[in-house]
Write a protein that holds these residues in place. Structure first.
Motif, short mmCIF file in Angstrom:
data_model
loop_
_atom_site.label_atom_id
_atom_site.label_comp_id
_atom_site.label_asym_id
_atom_site.label_seq_id
_atom_site.Cartn_x
_atom_site.Cartn_y
_atom_site.Cartn_z
N ALA A 127 0.96 -84.13 -62.07
CA ALA A 127 0.37 -82.98 -62.77
C ALA A 127 -1.08 -83.26 -63.16
CB ALA A 127 1.20 -82.63 -64.00
N LEU A 128 -1.37 -84.49 -63.59
CA LEU A 128 -2.75 -84.86 -63.92
C LEU A 128 -3.65 -84.76 -62.69
CD1 LEU A 128 -2.13 -87.97 -66.21
CD2 LEU A 128 -3.36 -85.89 -66.89
N ALA A 129 -3.17 -85.30 -61.57
CA ALA A 129 -3.96 -85.26 -60.33
C ALA A 129 -4.23 -83.82 -59.91
CB ALA A 129 -3.24 -86.03 -59.22
N GLU A 130 -3.23 -82.97 -60.00
CA GLU A 130 -3.42 -81.56 -59.63
C GLU A 130 -4.44 -80.89 -60.54
OE1 GLU A 130 0.33 -79.53 -59.45
OE2 GLU A 130 1.00 -80.70 -57.71
N ALA A 131 -4.34 -81.14 -61.84
CA ALA A 131 -5.27 -80.53 -62.79
C ALA A 131 -6.69 -81.03 -62.56
CB ALA A 131 -4.83 -80.83 -64.22
N LEU A 132 -6.82 -82.29 -62.13
CA LEU A 132 -8.14 -82.88 -61.90
C LEU A 132 -8.63 -82.69 -60.47
CD1 LEU A 132 -7.59 -86.19 -63.90
CD2 LEU A 132 -8.99 -84.22 -64.60
N LYS A 133 -7.81 -82.04 -59.63
CA LYS A 133 -8.15 -81.73 -58.23
C LYS A 133 -8.46 -82.99 -57.42
CE LYS A 133 -9.78 -77.16 -59.46
NZ LYS A 133 -10.89 -76.24 -59.56
N GLN A 142 -13.71 -90.07 -66.29
CA GLN A 142 -14.81 -89.65 -65.44
C GLN A 142 -14.54 -88.29 -64.80
OE1 GLN A 142 -16.44 -92.54 -62.62
NE2 GLN A 142 -16.64 -90.91 -61.12
N ARG A 143 -13.35 -88.13 -64.25
CA ARG A 143 -13.03 -86.87 -63.55
C ARG A 143 -12.96 -85.71 -64.52
NH1 ARG A 143 -14.28 -84.16 -59.50
NH2 ARG A 143 -12.65 -82.82 -58.70
N ARG A 144 -12.41 -85.94 -65.70
CA ARG A 144 -12.35 -84.89 -66.72
C ARG A 144 -13.76 -84.45 -67.11
NH1 ARG A 144 -12.67 -85.03 -71.94
NH2 ARG A 144 -12.38 -87.28 -72.17
N ALA A 145 -14.66 -85.43 -67.25
CA ALA A 145 -16.05 -85.12 -67.59
C ALA A 145 -16.73 -84.34 -66.47
CB ALA A 145 -16.82 -86.40 -67.90
N GLU A 146 -16.47 -84.72 -65.20
CA GLU A 146 -17.05 -84.01 -64.06
C GLU A 146 -16.64 -82.55 -64.04
OE1 GLU A 146 -15.77 -86.13 -60.60
OE2 GLU A 146 -17.11 -87.83 -60.96
N LEU A 147 -15.42 -82.27 -64.49
CA LEU A 147 -14.91 -80.90 -64.49
C LEU A 147 -15.19 -80.17 -65.81
CD1 LEU A 147 -11.46 -81.51 -62.75
CD2 LEU A 147 -13.54 -80.58 -61.73
N ASN A 148 -15.92 -80.84 -66.71
CA ASN A 148 -16.24 -80.26 -68.02
C ASN A 148 -14.99 -79.83 -68.78
OD1 ASN A 148 -19.10 -80.51 -67.82
ND2 ASN A 148 -19.11 -78.75 -66.43
N MET A 149 -13.97 -80.67 -68.72
CA MET A 149 -12.72 -80.40 -69.43
C MET A 149 -12.65 -81.28 -70.67
SD MET A 149 -9.94 -80.45 -66.30
CE MET A 149 -8.60 -79.60 -67.15
N SER A 150 -12.16 -80.71 -71.75
CA SER A 150 -11.89 -81.51 -72.94
C SER A 150 -10.52 -82.16 -72.77
CB SER A 150 -11.89 -80.63 -74.19
OG SER A 150 -10.79 -79.73 -74.15
N GLN A 151 -10.20 -83.11 -73.65
CA GLN A 151 -8.86 -83.69 -73.61
C GLN A 151 -7.81 -82.61 -73.86
OE1 GLN A 151 -8.94 -86.97 -76.43
NE2 GLN A 151 -9.58 -88.42 -74.84
N ALA A 152 -8.14 -81.67 -74.74
CA ALA A 152 -7.20 -80.57 -75.03
C ALA A 152 -7.01 -79.69 -73.80
CB ALA A 152 -7.71 -79.75 -76.21
N ASP A 153 -8.10 -79.43 -73.06
CA ASP A 153 -8.00 -78.61 -71.84
C ASP A 153 -7.07 -79.28 -70.83
OD1 ASP A 153 -9.87 -76.79 -72.83
OD2 ASP A 153 -11.56 -77.79 -71.82
#
Length: 202
Positions: free
Chosen positions: A52-58, A12-23
């Protein structure tokens, strides 16, 4: 994200940030296949990767783990009022702004100038960081062509989150450091009233 599994939070959070799995994998420094495994619920990240995941996902590590956040959400349309000065005369302006919050970070953009360009109105953008649901600190910079104004903002958030009061400090068009009161509310009248109250209490 309350009560969600980590795999759901990640997706969900990755989608909210418009990030791909690769991003996300690149931001964290792991293989994209590992992100897929986490999102499928096949594996859980070790603590260093979770941080690191939490930081990347803010978001916080707790939020990543599905623990509810008690952070106030300020996303939406607001009115900002500013105490400024032109030729040594006080000018109180008001303009519409928009907050877009992701975790503790808030992107701020003006939607109106508030006053005409001839009178010194300009569009600006900035960022604020929310601390402990009570203080907002950040910066602003003009994004209108040749306007030089840029500076910092500090606001105290009302406990119910419906208004903010504080100060701005910045660089004026003529290179001087200037400061004034700032008020943010849900309506123009609220924002202007905050400035009036702060002027009386100083």
């Amino acid at each position: 994200m309350e009560g969600m599994e980590m795999s759901e939070v990640l997706r969900q959070r990755r989608a909210e940030l418009n990030m791909s799995q690769a991003d996300l994998a690149a931001a964290v420094g792991i293989d994209k296949r590992q992100i897929r495994r986490y999102e499928a619920g096949e594996q859980q990240p070790v603590l260093s990767v979770a941080v690191a995941l939490a930081e990347a996902l803010k978001i916080s590590v707790g939020e990543l783990a599905g623990i509810p956040s008690h952070r106030i959400n300020l996303t939406g349309d607001w009115w900002a009022s500013w105490q400024t000065f032109k030729d040594h005369d006080e000018v109180i302006t008001a303009q519409e702004i928009r907050f877009r919050q992701q975790g503790d970070h808030i992107d701020v953009n003006t939607t109106t100038r508030g006053i005409t360009v001839e009178d010194g109105g300009y569009h600006w953008r900035g960022e604020l960081r929310l601390w402990d649901n009570e203080v907002l600190m950040g910066w602003y910079a003009a994004n209108d062509g040749s306007v030089r104004s840029k500076g910092t903002m500090y606001f105290v958030l009302h406990p119910h989150g419906q208004q903010m009061r504080g100060k701005w400090v910045g660089l004026s068009y003529d290179g001087k450091i200037v400061t004034g009161w700032g008020g943010i509310g849900r309506t123009e009248a609220d924002a202007r009233a905050i400035i009036d109250e702060m002027k009386v209490s100083q």
